[in-house]
Enzyme design. Structure first.
Site, PDB file in Angstrom:
ATOM      1  N   GLY A 127       0.789  -1.233   0.000  1.00 10.23           N
ATOM      2  CA  GLY A 127       0.000   0.000   0.000  1.00 10.23           C
ATOM      3  C   GLY A 127       0.817   1.277   0.000  1.00 10.23           C
ATOM      4  N   ILE A 129       3.362   2.128   1.762  1.00 12.80           N
ATOM      5  CA  ILE A 129       4.782   2.064   2.150  1.00 12.80           C
ATOM      6  C   ILE A 129       5.682   2.181   0.922  1.00 12.80           C
ATOM      7  CG2 ILE A 129       6.561   0.707   3.322  1.00 12.80           C
ATOM      8  CD1 ILE A 129       4.311  -0.823   4.727  1.00 12.80           C
ATOM      9  N   GLY A 180     -13.981  -5.490   9.427  1.00 14.22           N
ATOM     10  CA  GLY A 180     -13.687  -5.031   8.069  1.00 14.22           C
ATOM     11  C   GLY A 180     -12.247  -5.265   7.637  1.00 14.22           C
ATOM     12  N   ASP A 194      -2.318 -13.445  -1.982  1.00  7.06           N
ATOM     13  CA  ASP A 194      -2.008 -12.011  -2.079  1.00  7.06           C
ATOM     14  C   ASP A 194      -0.532 -11.772  -1.716  1.00  7.06           C
ATOM     15  OD1 ASP A 194      -2.996  -9.028  -1.896  1.00  7.06           O
ATOM     16  OD2 ASP A 194      -1.927  -9.399  -0.029  1.00  7.06           O
ATOM     17  N   LYS A 198       2.912 -10.404  -4.044  1.00  6.24           N
ATOM     18  CA  LYS A 198       3.812  -9.334  -3.602  1.00  6.24           C
ATOM     19  C   LYS A 198       5.242  -9.863  -3.458  1.00  6.24           C
ATOM     20  CE  LYS A 198       0.007  -6.961  -1.325  1.00  6.24           C
ATOM     21  NZ  LYS A 198      -0.800  -6.925  -0.094  1.00  6.24           N
ATOM     22  N   GLY A 300      -5.919   0.011   2.085  1.00 10.09           N
ATOM     23  CA  GLY A 300      -6.878   1.083   2.356  1.00 10.09           C
ATOM     24  C   GLY A 300      -6.856   2.074   1.209  1.00 10.09           C
TER      25      GLY A 300
END
Ligand SMILES: NC(=O)c1ccc[n+]([C@@H]2O[C@H](COP(=O)([O-])OP(=O)(O)OC[C@H]3O[C@@H](n4cnc5c(N)ncnc54)[C@H](OP(=O)(O)O)[C@@H]3O)[C@@H](O)[C@H]2O)c1
Length: 426
Positions: A127, A129, A180, A194, A198, A300
């Site tokens: 994200g 970073i 969530g 996932d 990466k 996010g």
């Protein structure tokens, strides 16, 4: 823009809110000329300026007045065809699409090279970073030897809950879903898909070689039990799902890439152990710089949009100056080491019969597979007797054969926990 969901809507918001600063940084105004979506009437977190929404993504990427295409649709198709078409039509591309880059990055990089355009993708890993640009640029003069990452917030949240509350996997997953942090179908996260995408991207950049998702050995966290987490606690360690990419030597003495995703015990003193809840971090070891850690929110809408916009400013600036940033660097062309040949360490907890000679028999089982033992601890007596063994490094194949051997021994009632150990002193 292609896509206007969680990430895309925040990109649209920031493009509007920060228009003046972006213009100053790029050296020209950045104008949003179109936003392609699946359905015009989908609910959106932002109001997209009138007339910009379209369902015809193919026509949008082919427009003459488009200098940069931001792809935040996700998935393989139509994202791949749209990115290729954008490059062919002369646009640079910013994408957050880890799945596509990990499956078929080579096709995209070759197209960008041929078109003489940029392809940037900082948002695809961890994200907000900044980690890809440090690997691509800041560390381009160094030799990276190892990358250890917590790159999936959902699994880190679950494992953190298991550690702090003693909960089992199922209860911790339910809590993550209620808050969530996990999707209704959590497969991509909890099974490590996932993180594997990466890991492939990180390994490619760190070791200047092409590594795809299918090269990554992948184990998720669904089999991690409350007992494993307790065992880790007893060792002053914590269980994390790690994406690991490291330079190793293969059987021919050549440098090769080991790349894998699996749960592992790391000592509480390791910097990655302090990464709590849904945060991400990437720990990099290189010959000259030593140890570096990059930490922050790994997902996010808004954090991911920050990374997208950083790339946008860079490629827009390059475009204005008629230059390109760094392209793919795969010159080293290192092979990927099979998991069985990768050297790892195991922590093994075994319920045994409490009688003379048991320790010697267990030690012999390790020795027969060429695995040397670093520590052995005996706990409990009688029916509760347990041996906890931590090995030195050995090939993963030898360690896994040792565990199979132990499972077949009469004196072993049960192998209760098997977990790889990372980040600890040998
Ligand atoms: N969410 C994160 O925290 C995060 C973090 C890092 C990276 N990423 C990556 O960012 C990308 C986007 O993720 P997201 O969470 O923003 O996804 P998302 O919320 O599901 O949004 C996807 C968007 O793409 C649009 N879309 C889907 N199919 C389309 C098509 N065929 N043509 C045109 N538009 C189409 C959707 O349109 P409608 O709005 O009409 O449905 C929606 O606006 C993915 O590659 C993801 O891996 C996400």
């Amino acid at each position: 823009m292609l896509g206007c969901g969680s990430v895309g809507s925040q990109v649209v918001r920031l493009l509007g809110e920060q228009a003046d600063d972006l213009a100053a940084r790029v050296g020209a105004p950045v104008e949003l000329v179109g936003v392609a979506v699946r359905r015009l009437d989908s609910p959106r977190e932002v109001e997209v300026p009138a007339g910009l929404l379209t369902t015809d993504a193919a026509a949008l990427v082919a427009r003459d007045d488009v200098d940069v295409v931001i792809e935040v649709i996700g998935g393989i198709e139509p994202a791949r065809s749209l990115i290729l078409s954008a490059l062919e039509h002369g646009a640079s591309v910013v994408t957050a699409n880890k799945a596509l880059l990990a499956e078929d990055g080579a096709t995209l990089f070759e197209a960008a090279e041929k078109a003489g355009r940029d392809l940037y993708y900082e948002a695809a890993v961890a994200g907000a970073i900044p980690i890809l640009r440090p690997l691509r640029e800041s560390l381009a003069g160094d030799k990276v030897t190892r990358v250890l990452g917590i790159v999936n917030g959902t699994t880190n949240f679950i494992l953190d809950k298991m550690d702090t509350s003693g909960a089992g996997f199922g209860d911790a997953l339910e809590e993550a879903q209620a808050l969530g942090y996990a999707e209704a179908d959590p497969t991509a996260d909890v099974e490590g898909f996932d993180a594997a995408a990466k890991a492939a991207i990180l390994a490619s950049l760190a070791f200047h070689s092409r590594v795809t998702a299918s090269d990554v050995h992948r184990e998720g966290i669904t089999e991690v039990s409350a007992g494993d987490v307790r065992s880790a606690r007893d060792m002053d360690s914590v269980v994390k799902l790690l994406a690991i990419a490291e330079l190793r030597t293969d059987e021919q003495g050549e440098e090769a890439v080991s790349v894998r995703v699996h749960p592992a015990m790391i000592p509480r003193s390791h910097p990655l152990a302090s990464v709590r809840e849904a945060y991400n971090a990437v720990f990099v070891e290189s010959e000259a710089a030593g140890q570096l850690m990059f930490y922050g929110p790994g997902a996010g809408g808004s954090p991911t949009a920050s990374a997208v916009l950083g790339d946008l400013v860079t490629v827009a600036r390059n475009h204005r100056q008629g230059t390109r940033g760094v392209g793919e660097s795969a010159y080293a062309d290192r092979a990927v080491l099979p998991m069985g040949e990768t050297r790892t360490r195991y922590h093994v907890a075994i319920d045994v019969d409490d009688k003379a000679g048991v320790l010697a028999a267990v030690a012999l089982a390790f020795a027969e597979h060429g695995v040397s033992i670093q520590t052995v601890r005996q706990e409990g007596r009688g029916d509760d007797a347990q041996l906890v063994v931590v090995s030195h490094e050995a090939t993963d194949a030898a360690l896994s054969a040792t565990v199979d051997h132990l499972r077949g021994m009469d004196i072993v009632r049960e192998v209760t926990s098997v977990m790889r150990v990372e980040g600890a002193e040998e």
